[in-house]
Design an enzyme around this catalytic site. Structure first.
Site, PDB file in Angstrom:
ATOM      1  N   GLU A 175      -0.264  26.054 -67.261  1.00  0.00           N
ATOM      2  CA  GLU A 175      -0.630  26.908 -66.114  1.00  0.00           C
ATOM      3  C   GLU A 175      -1.356  28.175 -66.565  1.00  0.00           C
ATOM      4  O   GLU A 175      -0.985  29.299 -66.220  1.00  0.00           O
ATOM      5  CB  GLU A 175       0.613  27.268 -65.295  1.00  0.00           C
ATOM      6  N   GLU A 373       3.269  18.220 -62.779  1.00  0.00           N
ATOM      7  CA  GLU A 373       4.420  18.882 -62.146  1.00  0.00           C
ATOM      8  C   GLU A 373       4.261  18.788 -60.637  1.00  0.00           C
ATOM      9  O   GLU A 373       3.166  18.993 -60.112  1.00  0.00           O
ATOM     10  CB  GLU A 373       4.517  20.371 -62.506  1.00  0.00           C
TER      11      GLU A 373
HETATM   12  P1  P53 Z   1      10.198  27.842 -60.927  1.00  0.00           P
HETATM   13  C1  P53 Z   1       4.534  29.885 -60.178  1.00  0.00           C
HETATM   14  C2  P53 Z   1       3.755  29.093 -59.325  1.00  0.00           C
HETATM   15  C3  P53 Z   1       3.631  27.735 -59.575  1.00  0.00           C
HETATM   16  C4  P53 Z   1       4.276  27.181 -60.679  1.00  0.00           C
HETATM   17  O1  P53 Z   1       8.795  27.100 -61.046  1.00  0.00           O
HETATM   18  C5  P53 Z   1       5.017  27.976 -61.526  1.00  0.00           C
HETATM   19  C6  P53 Z   1       5.160  29.325 -61.286  1.00  0.00           C
HETATM   20  C7  P53 Z   1       5.994  30.182 -62.170  1.00  0.00           C
HETATM   21  O2  P53 Z   1       7.255  30.383 -61.632  1.00  0.00           O
HETATM   22  O3  P53 Z   1       5.608  27.510 -62.656  1.00  0.00           O
HETATM   23  C8  P53 Z   1       5.674  26.133 -62.976  1.00  0.00           C
HETATM   24  O4  P53 Z   1      10.991  27.432 -62.096  1.00  0.00           O
HETATM   25  C9  P53 Z   1       5.964  26.048 -64.453  1.00  0.00           C
HETATM   26  C10 P53 Z   1       7.371  25.626 -64.766  1.00  0.00           C
HETATM   27  C11 P53 Z   1       8.284  26.104 -63.662  1.00  0.00           C
HETATM   28  C12 P53 Z   1       7.900  25.363 -62.400  1.00  0.00           C
HETATM   29  O5  P53 Z   1       6.547  25.570 -62.070  1.00  0.00           O
HETATM   30  O6  P53 Z   1       9.849  29.279 -60.920  1.00  0.00           O
HETATM   31  O7  P53 Z   1       5.048  25.274 -65.179  1.00  0.00           O
HETATM   32  O8  P53 Z   1       7.712  26.119 -66.038  1.00  0.00           O
HETATM   33  O9  P53 Z   1       9.641  25.936 -63.920  1.00  0.00           O
HETATM   34  C13 P53 Z   1       8.739  25.722 -61.199  1.00  0.00           C
HETATM   35  O10 P53 Z   1      10.797  27.366 -59.640  1.00  0.00           O
END
Ligand code: P53
Length: 474
Positions: A175, A373
């Site tokens: 990201e 993801e």
């Molecule tokens: P969490 C922000 C916006 C989109 C994805 O996020 C993001 C974030 C950062 O928070 O992170 C990704 O755990 C990232 C993972 C993360 C996952 O999305 O904040 O690649 O490491 O855990 C979900 O709910």
């Protein structure tokens, strides 16, 4: 068209969010190791090193470092074709600037990948996922320093050589575009190890850091292909499409500029040069970014093989300033889209946005895509020893349907789909355990209490069927 026969159904995690073992077998301190637990709406604090009496949730995480064999057996039972994780840079180069790697760290990933391959699960590896060595922050100022290019390339080359027969799919920086949200502290720190002093121009520093990362990424891609021509090395972009709030021409233009500010990173990754809208922007802002002619050659010679991206939500923006530049401030200008629901954490649920995003990437870059993801962070309740997470199933199902439409109706070339946090882990954004994405439950709470036992949620059997039917039974 249907999904490929060898479609990579999988699951995604990142080293720092599940491994634990934060100081074992020579591992150094990473940026994730100095972030405290936060909460919904409460930011995680970044401390000056590891301090006593603080709760650092990544230190133990879900203890995958010691439990990976049982966990991988569960992943195999789930039917995963691939497992996306990252290599913790600090296990390999504990401080980041060493010349020789830490053998114990390399051995851990050899063992983990062997364990996966034993079940026919293909590892999909991110090189830098919010866990760079903390020493590179304190001694070099993070990615604002050009020296980091060489440190990263040394790390990349070391692991490419070591795992060249075990790993085919790689991504460079997780990201990388999160840092377009440079006014908040989280993304610049987790992406690039950036800490700011008052009065610094955060935006300019972010562009500089991102430039060095893009050069490092391109050099790694080139070296990777020399080590093994079969390597597929991708970008990793946080895709949250930004819609205009209305049909007002100024809102439409504003959304277009906002997309440029958030997605120029993938333009450079995929095309190997800077888009003219960005060089014009640098000029207008008076930014002098250190971009050498050698850098430009590196960028051109190391374009990515595929676009890896995460998709959780869409954004919306409204024009408010009437300026000719349509300047965009991600920390303040996003608005709530009233046409879609949102999760408890305010993440807007928009399955069709995934199809839109896939089309956007496909027509812009004409490269294969990989959804690395996607998922739904929610509070789970154990009822009679079981978790009935139909809300999660509904979210994933709705997104998989859109993903299939993008492939079958729109002709998008898609390599695979790896739902995020398919085993519960520490949230990146809040450090909570409570914000769960998993199909596998892990018994641990925000304060660190719990047995760490694993159990299957309702979504486990559901996803098992999805994989077994190659997405036909949802
Ligand atoms: P969490 C922000 C916006 C989109 C994805 O996020 C993001 C974030 C950062 O928070 O992170 C990704 O755990 C990232 C993972 C993360 C996952 O999305 O904040 O690649 O490491 O855990 C979900 O709910």
């Amino acid at each position: 068209m249907t999904l490929r026969k060898d479609f990579l159904w999988g699951g995604a995690v990142a080293a720092h969010q599940l491994e634990g073992g934060w100081n074992e077998d020579g591992k150094g301190i990473s940026v994730a190791d100095v972030m405290t637990v936060g909460a919904n709406g409460v930011e995680r604090r970044i401390t000056d090193g590891v301090l006593p009496n603080e709760n650092y949730p990544n230190h133990e995480a879900i203890d995958f470092y010691h439990r990976y064999k049982e966990d991988v057996a569960l992943f195999a039972e789930l039917g995963l074709k691939c497992f996306r994780t990252s290599i913790a840079w600090t296990r390999i180069f504990p401080k980041g600037d060493e010349t020789e790697p830490n053998e114990a760290g390399l051995q851990f990933y050899d063992d983990l990948f062997d364990e996966c391959l034993k079940y026919g699960i293909e590892p999909v590896i991110t090189l830098s996922h919010f866990e760079m060595p903390y020493h590179l922050v304190t001694a070099y100022g993070g990615w604002r320093n050009r020296k980091l290019i060489d440190f990263f390339v040394t790390f990349a080359e070391t692991v490419f050589k070591r795992y060249k027969n075990k790993v085919k799919y790689w991504m460079t920086f997780n990201e990388i575009n999160n840092q377009s949200n440079f006014l908040e502290d989280f993304a610049p720190f987790t992406n690039s190890g950036l800490r700011f002093t008052a009065g610094e121009d955060r935006e300019q520093i972010m562009y500089q850091a991102a430039h060095y990362e893009l050069v490092a990424s391109a050099r790694a891609v080139k070296i990777g292909h020399e080590i093994n021509p079969d390597f597929q090395i991708g970008s990793m972009i946080a895709m949250c499409p930004i819609y205009p709030a209305t049909m007002k021409p100024r809102d439409i233009m504003k959304a277009q500029v906002a997309m440029q500010r958030r997605y120029w990173f993938s333009d450079v990754h995929a095309r190997g040069h800077y888009p003219s809208y960005l060089t014009a922007y640098f000029k207008r802002r008076g930014y002098h970014i250190d971009i050498t002619s050698e850098d430009k050659q590196d960028l051109a010679a190391g374009t990515v093989d595929y676009i890896g991206f995460s998709y959780y939500m869409s954004f919306a923006v409204k024009d408010t300033d009437n300026g000719a530049g349509f300047d965009y401030d991600e920390a303040r200008e996003l608005i709530r889209n009233t046409y879609v629901e949102a999760s408890e954490w305010g993440w807007q649920i928009d399955p069709l946005g995934l199809r839109y995003a896939m089309n956007w990437f496909a027509e812009r870059y004409e490269l294969p895509l990989f959804i690395v993801e996607n998922g739904f962070g929610a509070v789970d309740e154990v009822v009679d020893g079981k978790i009935y997470d139909d809300y999660r199933i509904n979210y994933l199902k709705a997104h998989i349907e859109q993903m299939k439409d993008a492939v079958e109706i729109d002709g998008v070339d898609l390599l695979g789909y790896t739902p995020w946090g398919f085993i519960d882990l520490v949230s990146a954004g809040t450090g909570e355990m409570k914000k769960r994405y998993g199909m596998i439950y892990v018994d641990k709470d925000n304060d660190g209490n719990g047995t760490l036992n694993r159990s299957k949620k309702e979504s486990f059997e559901w996803y098992q069927r999805v994989i077994a039917s190659n997405g036909e039974i949802l």
